[in-house]
Design an enzyme around this catalytic site. Structure first.
Site, mmCIF file in Angstrom:
data_model
loop_
_atom_site.group_PDB
_atom_site.id
_atom_site.type_symbol
_atom_site.label_atom_id
_atom_site.label_comp_id
_atom_site.label_asym_id
_atom_site.label_seq_id
_atom_site.Cartn_x
_atom_site.Cartn_y
_atom_site.Cartn_z
ATOM 1 N N TYR A 132 17.943 4.908 -5.476
ATOM 2 C CA TYR A 132 16.597 4.792 -5.377
ATOM 3 C C TYR A 132 15.877 5.951 -4.796
ATOM 4 C CZ TYR A 132 11.826 3.605 -4.190
ATOM 5 O OH TYR A 132 10.264 3.759 -3.963
ATOM 6 N N GLY B 283 22.219 -0.110 4.355
ATOM 7 C CA GLY B 283 21.338 1.213 4.058
ATOM 8 C C GLY B 283 19.924 0.942 4.725
ATOM 9 N N ASP B 284 19.566 0.295 5.852
ATOM 10 C CA ASP B 284 18.343 0.477 6.521
ATOM 11 C C ASP B 284 18.411 1.508 7.622
ATOM 12 O OD1 ASP B 284 16.674 -1.445 5.334
ATOM 13 O OD2 ASP B 284 17.701 -3.290 6.662
ATOM 14 N N PHE C 117 17.264 -8.557 9.760
ATOM 15 C CA PHE C 117 18.501 -8.002 9.741
ATOM 16 C C PHE C 117 18.608 -6.930 10.764
ATOM 17 C CE2 PHE C 117 16.892 -8.743 5.070
ATOM 18 C CZ PHE C 117 17.722 -9.705 4.806
ATOM 19 N N ALA D 174 8.193 2.544 -11.772
ATOM 20 C CA ALA D 174 9.478 2.770 -11.557
ATOM 21 C C ALA D 174 10.438 1.375 -11.188
ATOM 22 C CB ALA D 174 9.584 3.781 -10.443
ATOM 23 N N PHE E 279 3.010 5.112 -11.248
ATOM 24 C CA PHE E 279 3.799 4.285 -10.688
ATOM 25 C C PHE E 279 4.900 3.540 -11.120
ATOM 26 C CE2 PHE E 279 -0.721 4.471 -9.372
ATOM 27 C CZ PHE E 279 -0.621 4.258 -7.933
ATOM 28 N N ILE F 192 1.511 -2.073 -6.271
ATOM 29 C CA ILE F 192 0.595 -0.680 -5.941
ATOM 30 C C ILE F 192 -0.128 -0.475 -7.117
ATOM 31 C CG2 ILE F 192 0.501 1.458 -4.630
ATOM 32 C CD1 ILE F 192 3.118 0.828 -3.371
ATOM 33 N N GLY G 245 6.017 -6.075 -13.964
ATOM 34 C CA GLY G 245 4.669 -6.072 -13.588
ATOM 35 C C GLY G 245 4.102 -7.553 -14.053
ATOM 36 N N ARG H 190 21.174 -4.974 7.316
ATOM 37 C CA ARG H 190 21.298 -5.072 5.731
ATOM 38 C C ARG H 190 21.739 -3.576 5.425
ATOM 39 N NH1 ARG H 190 15.558 -5.768 2.756
ATOM 40 N NH2 ARG H 190 15.148 -3.901 3.757
#
Ligand code: UDP
Length: 336
Positions: free
Chosen positions: A142, A294-295, A216, A76, A74, A14, A38, A292
């Site tokens: 996260y 945590g979705d 998933f 992270a 950005f 991004i 990056g 998956r």
């Protein structure tokens, strides 16, 4: 006067699109990125300083050398699964690293920040669509790390007059319309690129039955059993950052604000796959596998507050635009 914006993480997905848009709109850009994740060649404008957020001497040098009006932050780590296994790395980078940046900004009297936050701060939302007042209960480190920074920004606004806008992204998607820059993650875990990689494989003569594409979960409580997400074109995300910068200039007395960035519309995984089949013209297939970890089943934004307060509108509310631009990019730049 030309505004100079410091973009941390400007070599990432991004961030690199942000650098391009700022440059197109006549801003001067300085990029600060440690290049751990990056790509140097994704930085298409401005000066690139290779450094880590924890290196406050190097950061200070950037603020001394340039007349920076605002920071768009950005830089992270952003893999949910990795954050569960390596929380120390996530808190160190995303929280401590951000604090190093903020303290350096304040010591140089730079007091405007646009922050990359995330819908992962909401966890499994209590109700839909998600507004800014939906309770934030992240379910992984996260999301927690981003929420902690939002809290720091509130406290820094009260104590140090730091003006900030935290933008809670839903699912960033797409590539530059002109094909100049795209999306590159290593490893790639995101749905849209992985679908398009499968389309490329089949287009190149691969057997559709040997599919690498996994869906998933097929037993979620959604219209076709697969997860629903709100996909926002990367360029629309970036234009919202400039709108946030304008708002900070217009209303400097406001403190720390937060806005959702999405298009107020959700697509299931199978709907995205169908749209990709239509746009690529490739008849690929997929395997249904377990959920998956945590979705959340459904994440759809109510981004009305951003639209109203930032005077911003997404131009690519249809996910097909993101798919079209990404297909162009991946066709020209296939994964190695
Ligand atoms: N997904 C999938 N197969 C993949 C990658 C993702 O079915 O190979 C699903 C995932 O479970 C989620 C949606 O696609 O429901 C979007 O996932 P992505 O990783 O792109 O973004 P997230 O929602 O995790 O930020």
């Amino acid at each position: 006067m030309t505004n100079t914006i410091l973009v941390t993480g400007g070599a990432g997905y991004i961030g690199s699109h942000m650098v391009r848009l700022l440059d197109q709109q006549g801003y001067k850009v300085v990029v600060y990125d440690n290049l751990e994740r990056g790509n140097r060649d994704a930085v298409t404008a401005g000066e690139l300083v290779v450094g880590d957020l924890h290196d406050t001497d190097m950061l200070s040098g950037v603020f001394k050398a340039h007349d920076i009006q605002a920071v768009m932050h950005f830089a992270a780590l952003a893999y949910v699964g990795e954050s569960v296994h390596e929380p120390a790395m996530y808190y160190r980078n995303n929280v401590t690293g951000t604090q190093c940046l903020l303290d350096t900004m304040i010591s140089h009297d730079v007091k405007k920040l646009v922050f990359s936050s995330t819908c992962a701060t909401y966890g499994v939302p209590e109700s839909l669509p998600i507004t800014e007042s939906t309770p934030q209960n992240p379910i992984n480190p996260y999301g927690q790390s981003k929420l902690m920074v939002e809290q720091i920004l509130k406290d820094y606004s009260t104590a140090y007059d730091l003006r900030s806008v935290a933008l809670r992204y839903f699912n960033a998607a797409g590539c530059a319309e002109d094909g100049s820059i795209g999306e590159r993650h290593d490893p790639e875990t995101h749905l849209l690129p992985l679908i398009l990689f499968e389309a490329l494989r089949v287009q190149a003569g691969g057997d559709p039955a040997d599919t690498n594409l996994m869906v998933f979960g097929s037993d979620f409580d959604t219209r076709d059993g697969t997860c629903v997400r709100d996909y926002i074109h990367v360029n629309d995300l970036c234009s919202a950052h400039i709108a946030a910068f304008n708002r900070m200039n217009r209303l400097p007395e406001l403190g720390a604000e937060q806005f959702n960035l999405g298009v107020n519309r959700g697509y299931t995984v199978l709907e995205v796959i169908d749209a990709c089949r239509e746009i690529t013209g490739v008849d690929f297939t997929y395997n249904s596998v377990d959920r998956r970890a945590g979705d959340p089943p459904e994440l759809v934004a109510d981004a009305t507050a951003a639209m109203t307060n930032l005077e911003w509108q997404p131009k690519h509310a249809d996910v097909k635009d993101s798919i079209r631009h990404a297909w162009q990019w991946f066709t020209d730049n296939p994964p190695s």
